[in-house]
Design a protein around this motif. Structure first.
Motif, PDB file in Angstrom:
ATOM      1  N   UNK A  81       0.740   2.278  -8.847  1.00 51.79           N
ATOM      2  CA  UNK A  81       0.135   3.657  -8.306  1.00 51.79           C
ATOM      3  C   UNK A  81       0.300   4.484  -9.431  1.00 51.79           C
ATOM      4  N   UNK A  82       1.584   4.795  -9.818  1.00 47.63           N
ATOM      5  CA  UNK A  82       1.954   5.905 -10.777  1.00 47.63           C
ATOM      6  C   UNK A  82       0.929   5.638 -12.026  1.00 47.63           C
ATOM      7  N   UNK A  83       0.796   4.519 -12.644  1.00 42.55           N
ATOM      8  CA  UNK A  83      -0.257   4.728 -13.763  1.00 42.55           C
ATOM      9  C   UNK A  83      -1.565   5.165 -13.532  1.00 42.55           C
ATOM     10  N   UNK A  84      -2.059   4.731 -12.048  1.00 45.20           N
ATOM     11  CA  UNK A  84      -3.468   5.081 -11.745  1.00 45.20           C
ATOM     12  C   UNK A  84      -3.529   6.789 -11.529  1.00 45.20           C
ATOM     13  N   UNK A 109       0.827  -1.185   0.052  1.00 48.87           N
ATOM     14  CA  UNK A 109      -0.065  -0.142  -0.055  1.00 48.87           C
ATOM     15  C   UNK A 109       0.951   1.167  -0.131  1.00 48.87           C
ATOM     16  N   UNK A 110       1.939   1.201   0.892  1.00 47.95           N
ATOM     17  CA  UNK A 110       2.678   2.212   0.923  1.00 47.95           C
ATOM     18  C   UNK A 110       3.618   2.452  -0.551  1.00 47.95           C
ATOM     19  N   UNK A 111       3.871   1.529  -1.277  1.00 45.86           N
ATOM     20  CA  UNK A 111       4.537   1.493  -2.614  1.00 45.86           C
ATOM     21  C   UNK A 111       3.684   2.138  -3.638  1.00 45.86           C
ATOM     22  N   UNK A 112       2.413   1.676  -3.490  1.00 43.00           N
ATOM     23  CA  UNK A 112       1.085   2.132  -4.372  1.00 43.00           C
ATOM     24  C   UNK A 112       0.925   3.887  -4.279  1.00 43.00           C
ATOM     25  N   UNK A 113       0.971   4.269  -2.889  1.00 41.30           N
ATOM     26  CA  UNK A 113       0.813   5.494  -2.666  1.00 41.30           C
ATOM     27  C   UNK A 113       1.877   6.222  -3.098  1.00 41.30           C
ATOM     28  N   UNK A 114       3.235   5.753  -3.034  1.00 42.72           N
ATOM     29  CA  UNK A 114       4.486   6.556  -3.552  1.00 42.72           C
ATOM     30  C   UNK A 114       4.288   6.770  -4.998  1.00 42.72           C
ATOM     31  N   UNK A 123       4.292  15.057 -10.853  1.00 40.16           N
ATOM     32  CA  UNK A 123       4.839  15.267 -12.018  1.00 40.16           C
ATOM     33  C   UNK A 123       3.672  16.002 -12.934  1.00 40.16           C
ATOM     34  N   UNK A 124       2.556  15.617 -12.581  1.00 40.85           N
ATOM     35  CA  UNK A 124       1.409  16.138 -13.395  1.00 40.85           C
ATOM     36  C   UNK A 124       0.392  17.103 -12.903  1.00 40.85           C
TER      37      UNK A 124
END
Length: 235
Positions: free
Chosen positions: A224-227, A35-40, A48-49
């Motif tokens: 996480x980045x993709x979403x 979950x932490x990695x997804x949040x990162x 970035x965006x």
């Protein structure tokens, strides 16, 4: 104002939810790390965006660069102070540095959320998701440490309630500041939040995610980045 309070409350409530989850049961390191990695990953996309791109378009490169430097130095210094306090603490002080760290990165995150609402850009779905997903494991981990050290459940819940209220107030503060601030100041605030978050990601969030989730951390970060990127582009 009401919209800022509403969405600020939604984002900040994840801290209290995380504390409540720690009180209710114990979670495995793999789950917390994933979950932490997804949040990162979601936060990287948001930086970035949302933050950097918005800051550059509103006020230009110089205010964003100044904000980045100030945000990075501010979080670095505050984090070192919190670590020293935690190292000297005993008993119930366990887990407190992570709680204070959540406050340090939560305030600029939610201030930027309020700025976006004030600017008429609507609510950034990517930023809200990133805040919620990064808040949950921080609150769970810190609460679990404090409970193991002997803190009462009421103390843990009250502490995280206070942090959540402060973060919610930051959303309202961001809205009020955006109404009076120049484009350059708004860009600097975007940069400040981005700088603080980048230091937090590299120094704390990503290493902890890797330590807990092991090989799953990379995949969860990319997801996480993709979403987060998709939500930013759709918004």
């Amino acid at each position: 104002m009401l919209e800022s309070l509403l969405w600020g409350g939604v984002a900040a409530a994840s801290l209290l939810v995380g504390a409540a989850l720690a009180v209710l049961r114990r979670w495995s390191d793999v789950v917390l790390g994933s979950v932490l990695a997804f949040g990162a990953g979601a936060l990287i996309a948001s930086i970035a965006f949302e933050l950097a791109e918005e800051g550059l378009s509103v006020g230009g490169a110089i205010p964003v660069a100044i904000g980045l430097a100030l945000g990075a130095v501010a979080f670095f210094g505050a984090d070192r102070l919190v670590r020293r306090i935690g190292a000297r603490g005993r008993g119930g002080a366990a887990g407190l540095p992570l709680a204070v760290g959540s406050l340090l990165d939560g305030v600029p995150e939610q201030a930027v959320l309020g700025i976006g609402i004030a600017a008429g850009d609507g609510v950034s779905a990517a930023l809200v998701v990133a805040i919620v997903v990064s808040n949950l494991p921080e609150a769970i981990g810190s609460s679990a440490d404090m409970l193991r050290a002997g803190s009462s459940r009421a103390h843990v819940l009250l502490l995280w309630s206070a942090v959540a209220v402060a973060c919610m107030a930051a959303t309202l503060g961001g809205t009020l500041a955006a109404d009076a601030a120049s484009p350059e100041v708004k860009a600097g605030i975007d940069g400040f939040a981005a700088g603080a978050l980048l230091v937090m990601l590299i120094d704390a969030m990503v290493p902890e995610a890797r330590e807990k989730a092991k090989d799953w951390a990379g995949l969860a970060t990319v997801l996480g980045f993709a979403i987060g990127a998709g939500l930013s582009l759709l918004g």
